[in-house]
Write a protein that holds these residues in place. Structure first.
Motif: not given
Length: 88
Positions: A56-63
């Motif tokens: 998800x976009x949220x997972x990518x941003x967290x990375x």
């Protein structure tokens, strides 16, 4: 009908200095590589920036270490170190 004079996008192109692979849009070549196999391996490897299937976009941003929310006052990503206190 495809233009037979153009190389197949899935095939490396040989130049005097080595092998290159062509981006799907046909505008960029990547290389040189010593062998056609190395060019194909690089083409199929994908980059670190390629999202994983189902990510998800949220997972990518967290990375990337981006904040989870936008500051309503400034419209920018919130600071990760804590709350912003306004001077009175």
């Amino acid at each position: 009908m495809a233009d037979a004079s153009l190389p197949d996008a899935a095939s490396p192109v040989r130049h005097p200095d080595g092998y290159y692979w062509i981006a799907p849009d046909g505008h960029n070549e990547f290389g040189p590589f010593a062998t056609a196999a190395e060019a194909l391996a690089d083409m199929n490897a994908g980059g670190d920036e390629t999202p994983e299937p189902g990510e998800t976009l949220q997972e990518a941003e967290q990375e990337l270490g981006l904040a989870d929310w936008v500051d309503a006052d400034t419209g920018e990503l919130a600071e990760a170190t804590g709350m912003r206190l306004e001077d009175h």
